[in-house]
Scaffold this motif. Structure first.
Motif, PDB file in Angstrom:
ATOM      1  N   LEU A   1      -6.407  78.138  28.487  1.00 58.13           N
ATOM      2  CA  LEU A   1      -6.514  79.583  28.647  1.00 58.13           C
ATOM      3  C   LEU A   1      -5.139  80.239  28.662  1.00 58.13           C
ATOM      4  O   LEU A   1      -4.928  81.278  28.028  1.00 58.13           O
ATOM      5  N   LEU A   2      -4.203  79.626  29.360  1.00 59.57           N
ATOM      6  CA  LEU A   2      -2.846  80.171  29.424  1.00 59.57           C
ATOM      7  C   LEU A   2      -2.211  80.235  28.036  1.00 59.57           C
ATOM      8  O   LEU A   2      -1.720  81.280  27.608  1.00 59.57           O
ATOM      9  N   HIS A   3      -2.241  79.133  27.320  1.00 56.62           N
ATOM     10  CA  HIS A   3      -1.613  79.104  25.989  1.00 56.62           C
ATOM     11  C   HIS A   3      -2.375  79.968  24.995  1.00 56.62           C
ATOM     12  O   HIS A   3      -1.760  80.647  24.164  1.00 56.62           O
ATOM     13  N   GLY A   4      -3.692  79.949  25.079  1.00 58.97           N
ATOM     14  CA  GLY A   4      -4.482  80.785  24.182  1.00 58.97           C
ATOM     15  C   GLY A   4      -4.241  82.263  24.403  1.00 58.97           C
ATOM     16  O   GLY A   4      -4.244  83.051  23.458  1.00 58.97           O
ATOM     17  N   SER A   5      -3.993  82.642  25.650  1.00 58.68           N
ATOM     18  CA  SER A   5      -3.761  84.056  25.959  1.00 58.68           C
ATOM     19  C   SER A   5      -2.433  84.555  25.406  1.00 58.68           C
ATOM     20  O   SER A   5      -2.243  85.756  25.231  1.00 58.68           O
TER      21      SER A   5
ATOM     22  N   LEU B   1     -13.855  79.166  37.822  1.00 56.52           N
ATOM     23  CA  LEU B   1     -12.677  79.358  36.971  1.00 56.52           C
ATOM     24  C   LEU B   1     -12.624  80.841  36.621  1.00 56.52           C
ATOM     25  O   LEU B   1     -13.327  81.319  35.741  1.00 56.52           O
ATOM     26  N   LYS B   2     -11.836  81.585  37.320  1.00 56.63           N
ATOM     27  CA  LYS B   2     -11.794  83.054  37.237  1.00 56.63           C
ATOM     28  C   LYS B   2     -10.912  83.522  36.078  1.00 56.63           C
ATOM     29  O   LYS B   2      -9.922  84.208  36.276  1.00 56.63           O
ATOM     30  N   TRP B   3     -11.298  83.169  34.863  1.00 52.58           N
ATOM     31  CA  TRP B   3     -10.459  83.492  33.710  1.00 52.58           C
ATOM     32  C   TRP B   3     -10.359  84.993  33.460  1.00 52.58           C
ATOM     33  O   TRP B   3      -9.329  85.476  32.995  1.00 52.58           O
ATOM     34  N   ARG B   4     -11.384  85.739  33.785  1.00 55.24           N
ATOM     35  CA  ARG B   4     -11.357  87.188  33.525  1.00 55.24           C
ATOM     36  C   ARG B   4     -10.276  87.896  34.345  1.00 55.24           C
ATOM     37  O   ARG B   4      -9.662  88.841  33.865  1.00 55.24           O
ATOM     38  N   GLU B   5     -10.053  87.437  35.556  1.00 60.03           N
ATOM     39  CA  GLU B   5      -9.057  88.060  36.425  1.00 60.03           C
ATOM     40  C   GLU B   5      -7.628  87.720  35.984  1.00 60.03           C
ATOM     41  O   GLU B   5      -6.707  88.475  36.240  1.00 60.03           O
ATOM     42  N   GLN B   6      -7.450  86.581  35.331  1.00 61.23           N
ATOM     43  CA  GLN B   6      -6.109  86.108  35.003  1.00 61.23           C
ATOM     44  C   GLN B   6      -5.657  86.412  33.576  1.00 61.23           C
ATOM     45  O   GLN B   6      -4.467  86.442  33.310  1.00 61.23           O
ATOM     46  N   TYR B   7      -6.595  86.594  32.653  1.00 63.93           N
ATOM     47  CA  TYR B   7      -6.235  86.680  31.242  1.00 63.93           C
ATOM     48  C   TYR B   7      -6.861  87.902  30.580  1.00 63.93           C
ATOM     49  O   TYR B   7      -7.842  87.781  29.834  1.00 63.93           O
ATOM     50  N   PRO B   8      -6.298  89.092  30.824  1.00 67.34           N
ATOM     51  CA  PRO B   8      -6.871  90.309  30.244  1.00 67.34           C
ATOM     52  C   PRO B   8      -6.894  90.298  28.712  1.00 67.34           C
ATOM     53  O   PRO B   8      -7.790  90.888  28.105  1.00 67.34           O
ATOM     54  N   THR B   9      -5.958  89.599  28.098  1.00 67.62           N
ATOM     55  CA  THR B   9      -5.956  89.503  26.633  1.00 67.62           C
ATOM     56  C   THR B   9      -7.212  88.788  26.154  1.00 67.62           C
ATOM     57  O   THR B   9      -7.859  89.222  25.192  1.00 67.62           O
ATOM     58  N   LEU B  10      -7.575  87.699  26.814  1.00 64.27           N
ATOM     59  CA  LEU B  10      -8.771  86.963  26.436  1.00 64.27           C
ATOM     60  C   LEU B  10     -10.036  87.773  26.734  1.00 64.27           C
ATOM     61  O   LEU B  10     -11.015  87.692  25.992  1.00 64.27           O
TER      62      LEU B  10
END
Length: 115
Positions: A48-52, A86-95
């Motif tokens: 997620l980090l690299h994809g963002s 896994l709270k991806w929405r809170e951490q990766y606004p681009t995604l």
């Protein structure tokens, strides 16, 4: 560009693989392996980090999802469904914006499970 696209697609597929393995470990074993689950969680977070950090045009080009975009959004949907911790929405606004744009596609609308 082709190398970037293939790398991005691998991120999406890797997200799918790690999330399925994480879910299976937690669902199929009475006592899941903490080490195994942690490895898959770290893998998902790194993906997620690299994809963002990749340009949005890798995921959506000329208003259409690329293969990498399809892979990513399917992975994000699975993570949302099976791994809510896994709270991806809170951490990766681009995604989140890529996911939101992709969900306008009629193919996603027709196949999204009614929860």
């Amino acid at each position: 560009r082709r190398i970037q696209m293939r790398q991005a697609s691998a991120y999406g597929v890797g997200l799918i693989q790690s999330s399925v393995l994480y879910f299976q470990e937690s669902a199929l074993h009475e006592t899941p392996s903490h080490r195994w689950m942690e490895e898959h969680l770290v893998s998902m977070e790194n993906t997620l980090l690299h994809g963002s950090k990749m340009p949005a045009s890798i995921w959506i080009e000329n208003g259409e999802l690329t293969q990498a975009g399809w892979d990513l959004v399917v992975g994000l949907d699975y993570v949302s469904l099976r791994i809510p911790e896994l709270k991806w929405r809170e951490q990766y606004p681009t995604l989140v914006s890529i996911h939101h744009e992709a969900k306008k596609n009629p193919d996603f609308l027709e196949t999204t499970p009614k929860l």
